[in-house]
Design an enzyme around this catalytic site. Structure first.
Site, PDB file in Angstrom:
ATOM      1  N   LYS A  35      42.703  39.592  33.145  1.00 40.75           N
ATOM      2  CA  LYS A  35      43.119  39.827  31.765  1.00 40.75           C
ATOM      3  C   LYS A  35      43.593  38.526  31.105  1.00 40.75           C
ATOM      4  O   LYS A  35      42.846  37.575  31.041  1.00 40.75           O
ATOM      5  CB  LYS A  35      44.191  40.917  31.744  1.00 40.75           C
ATOM      6  N   ASP A  56      54.248  44.755  37.848  1.00 40.40           N
ATOM      7  CA  ASP A  56      52.942  44.361  37.311  1.00 40.40           C
ATOM      8  C   ASP A  56      53.191  43.678  35.967  1.00 40.40           C
ATOM      9  O   ASP A  56      53.629  44.300  35.010  1.00 40.40           O
ATOM     10  CB  ASP A  56      52.048  45.593  37.146  1.00 40.40           C
ATOM     11  N   TYR A  81      48.840  51.702  34.965  1.00 35.05           N
ATOM     12  CA  TYR A  81      47.399  51.463  34.917  1.00 35.05           C
ATOM     13  C   TYR A  81      46.666  52.551  35.699  1.00 35.05           C
ATOM     14  O   TYR A  81      47.056  52.901  36.813  1.00 35.05           O
ATOM     15  CB  TYR A  81      47.103  50.076  35.483  1.00 35.05           C
ATOM     16  N   ARG A 133      37.578  31.985  53.826  1.00 36.43           N
ATOM     17  CA  ARG A 133      38.365  33.212  53.689  1.00 36.43           C
ATOM     18  C   ARG A 133      39.837  32.933  54.012  1.00 36.43           C
ATOM     19  O   ARG A 133      40.736  33.468  53.375  1.00 36.43           O
ATOM     20  CB  ARG A 133      37.841  34.313  54.627  1.00 36.43           C
TER      21      ARG A 133
END
Length: 402
Positions: free
Chosen positions: A217, A192, A118, A66
């Site tokens: 994406k 973004d 978005y 992590r």
């Protein structure tokens, strides 16, 4: 490459030149085989969640996955290089990346966000405004005066998305950064860049402080990984966000990091084909009698066509359009398509179609959807890598039979 290489690569004259070294950086940045004793040509997938220490609290760079992982580190270094940044931080999704940025804020802080954003980002901000005491204004960033009019002493973040989702507005990144930083140099300007990727647009070079991605994406491009990232040049923001990455724990798996790193090696091959196919579809739809309007920054009819070409090196396969009122059923059109799957998301090698009003942007308040033009006859397409002629034939038959 000669000075006209941008026309050759993009297939559309007039755009900002593509970085001629992008492909080399995508393939070689972040990893040197001889740094490892057995010199593997491609990075290994380190699945181990924990690492042996030489003595208590003394390890060889990693103690727990992590907090840090060799496979993730290779990906983060590559992403930083491609965006001309110093640091990249990866997360389990694009929204996990966005949520971590918001964790920099406290109750009473103010966010200014582009109105056409978005759906998941807008939903997150509206929810936090209700539950966490954050103040949020959604305004049209294409009008600089609207941004200037809402900046306050407690404004901490200005959040842009360009091209915007789903109406493909173009935000002048340099102008937005200039306005925000002139008002308060400590305002964090976030862009973004999911739709264009670092291949076609470099927000950090235009004044942004943070670039955020849904790597799901175009960057991954195969519709098989969920992941997000933040890239920055700012050391302080990197330190604070790295702490939050570890503290919150929304990190991606090493295997997924390997897949995205693999996909980055072909980004410079995929994006021009997405652009070529997308522009061909946009031009076809603009001529079709059942279509009233097409939104694609590469079309001269787009109100910000010149800004798009000045700011970016090209466009992806994303476009939206309106079926004329009374000319056919949008739902039937989507059902008639053979190559464009009816599904959410975008940026994969396959073509996708959707109605944002009832799918990706259903959480947007109805009055804002109307204002933005996200109506029931508004279609968003993610144009993939199939044959151009096959895609045009599929759209034609679907429109003629809807």
């Amino acid at each position: 490459m000669n000075g006209n290489s941008n026309e050759t690569i993009n297939g559309n004259e007039g755009w900002r030149a593509v970085d001629k070294n992008f492909a080399t950086a995508a393939i070689h940045a972040g990893y040197k085989p001889k740094d490892f004793s057995h010199a593997p040509v491609i990075p290994a997938i380190t699945l181990s969640t924990t690492f042996v220490q030489d003595e208590p609290a003394k390890h060889r760079g990693y103690d727990y996955t992590r907090s840090g992982n060799p496979t993730r580190e290779v990906l983060e270094k590559t992403l930083a290089a491609l965006d001309k940044g110093k640091h990249a931080i990866c997360f389990s999704s694009g929204l996990a990346a966005s949520s971590t940025i918001i964790q920099l804020l406290t109750a009473g802080d103010h966010i200014v966000c582009i109105d056409d954003v978005y759906g998941g980002t807008g939903r997150l901000f509206r929810h936090l405004a209700k539950t966490k005491g954050l103040l949020v204004d959604f305004v049209d960033f294409t009008d600089p005066n609207q941004l200037k009019g809402v900046l306050k002493s407690n404004t901490k973040i200005v959040w842009a998305e360009t091209p915007s989702n789903p109406t493909l507005k173009i935000v002048d990144i340099a102008k937005v950064a200039e306005i925000a930083h002139a008002f308060n140099k400590d305002i964090v300007v976030v862009v973004d860049n999911t739709f264009l990727t670092s291949y076609y647009q470099l927000p950090l070079e235009l004044g942004a402080d943070l670039v955020v991605y849904s790597l799901t994406k175009y960057m991954n491009g195969h519709s098989d990984v969920l992941m997000g990232a933040i890239v920055t040049k700012n050391e302080d923001l990197h330190t604070r966000l790295s702490f939050l990455q570890n503290a919150i724990g929304a990190v991606p798996s090493p295997f997924d990091c390997f897949l995205v790193n693999r996909s980055l090696k072909t980004l410079h091959v995929r994006m021009p084909t997405h652009m070529k196919n997308g522009l061909a579809v946009a031009k076809f739809l603009e001529r079709h009698p059942k279509v009233s309007k097409v939104l694609h920054p590469g079309l001269p009819s787009h109100s910000q066509h010149q800004l798009a070409m000045k700011q970016a090196s090209g466009h992806s396969g994303l476009l939206s359009f309106y079926i004329k009122e009374g000319a056919g059923s949008p739902t039937k059109f989507l059902q008639q398509l053979k190559l464009f799957s009816l599904a959410e998301s975008l940026g994969g090698y396959e073509s996708l179609s959707e109605i944002p009003a009832s799918m990706t942007h259903a959480s947007v308040p109805p009055e804002l959807r109307v204002k933005l033009g996200i109506t029931d006859n508004f279609i968003r397409l993610s144009v993939g890598l199939e044959g151009e002629e096959d895609l045009l034939k599929d759209l034609d038959q679907a429109l003629n039979n809807c």
